[in-house]
Write an enzyme that holds these catalytic residues in place. Structure first.
Site, PDB file in Angstrom:
ATOM      1  N   ASP A  38     -32.117 -32.488 -11.703  1.00 47.46           N
ATOM      2  CA  ASP A  38     -31.952 -31.767 -12.973  1.00 47.46           C
ATOM      3  C   ASP A  38     -30.520 -31.350 -13.280  1.00 47.46           C
ATOM      4  OD1 ASP A  38     -34.675 -32.043 -12.911  1.00 47.46           O
ATOM      5  OD2 ASP A  38     -35.118 -29.922 -12.675  1.00 47.46           O
TER       6      ASP A  38
ATOM      7  N   LYS B 289     -39.407 -35.998 -15.364  1.00 52.67           N
ATOM      8  CA  LYS B 289     -40.483 -35.174 -14.805  1.00 52.67           C
ATOM      9  C   LYS B 289     -40.809 -34.036 -15.769  1.00 52.67           C
ATOM     10  CE  LYS B 289     -37.499 -32.238 -11.873  1.00 52.67           C
ATOM     11  NZ  LYS B 289     -37.915 -30.909 -12.337  1.00 52.67           N
TER      12      LYS B 289
ATOM     13  N   CYS C  48     -36.737 -26.136  -8.878  1.00 53.97           N
ATOM     14  CA  CYS C  48     -37.069 -27.567  -8.869  1.00 53.97           C
ATOM     15  C   CYS C  48     -36.684 -28.268  -7.575  1.00 53.97           C
ATOM     16  CB  CYS C  48     -36.433 -28.247 -10.069  1.00 53.97           C
ATOM     17  SG  CYS C  48     -37.113 -27.666 -11.645  1.00 53.97           S
TER      18      CYS C  48
END
Length: 248
Positions: free
Chosen positions: A41, A150, A183
């Site tokens: 991310d 995702k 995450c």
């Protein structure tokens, strides 16, 4: 063997020897051909001023050194022939993938809550195709890298990450990115339950929240779910490793 005969199976030609990665609580033996560097991310949402985390009140002032460390790890991984995988968190422009009020994600996602509090931001945070969703310019994927979208914290949930890894014979996951306590840790934990060996490069990650969140996440990983190392240790360990072919 007849000249026209073939043998199937990934990794039959891989001859790389394992290296020993210094880590806590103990060193970890890894082969470049069986390892992926996971970049979690690294989007404007999480690493840039004006992105979602910044707008939601989280401190993103320390993300530039993290970007530099990830670039260092990427260079080493690519030089060793290691597979690089970028995870990218977000949803469709209509936020159908976010789940709606029937999903706990709708209630807990700070991006969704921020947009509800500030209607002028509606449709801008973590929406596919937008600036917030995009990876930061400094970490643009290169040919041979894999990008896995995702819709939730874990990179394994409703994604093709697991099948992508298994098809390439990958067993070891080296994690970098943001946020360590959300995450990164969520993906590493799920990987643990799927029999992957997960190691986080601590100085190539950053938490969402106070510093104790970073330390708590690293403690959890080191004690229960994986290993903790550093970018320098990773680069030095694989510097002498022979380059191997990466399946695409």
């Amino acid at each position: 063997m007849n000249a026209v005969e073939q043998i199937s199976g990934y990794g039959l030609s891989a001859t790389d020897e394992p290296v020993q990665l210094p880590a806590r609580p103990e060193p970890l033996a890894m082969k470049a051909s069986e390892t992926a560097l996971i970049v979690v991310d690294m989007q404007n949402a999480y690493a840039s001023r004006g992105g979602y985390l910044d707008l939601a009140g989280f401190d993103v002032s320390a993300t530039q050194p993290v970007i530099a460390k990830i670039r260092q790890a990427l260079n080493a991984a690519r030089a060793a022939g290691m597979q690089v995988i970028f995870l990218q968190n977000g949803w469709d422009n209509g936020y159908v993938e976010a789940g709606g009020p029937g999903s706990p994600n709708w209630h807990k996602s700070n991006a969704l809550k921020t947009m509800r509090k500030r209607p002028e931001l509606a449709g801008t945070l973590l929406a596919k195709g937008g600036w917030d969703y995009a990876l930061v310019d400094e970490l643009a994927p290169q040919p041979g890298d894999i990008l896995v979208p995702k819709p939730r914290y874990s990179g394994f949930f409703n994604s093709q990450l697991d099948s992508t890894l298994r098809a390439r014979g990958i067993r070891n996951l080296v994690f970098t990115g943001i946020a360590t306590n959300v995450c990164v840790e969520s993906t590493l934990r799920d990987g643990f339950h799927l029999e992957y060996f997960g190691v986080v490069l601590a100085d190539a990650t950053h938490q969402a929240g106070p510093e104790f969140a970073q330390q708590a996440a690293l403690y959890n990983i080191e004690t229960f779910f994986g290993w903790v190392s550093s970018v320098d240790a990773f680069c030095q360990s694989f510097a002498a490793a022979p380059e191997v072919a990466v399946a695409s």
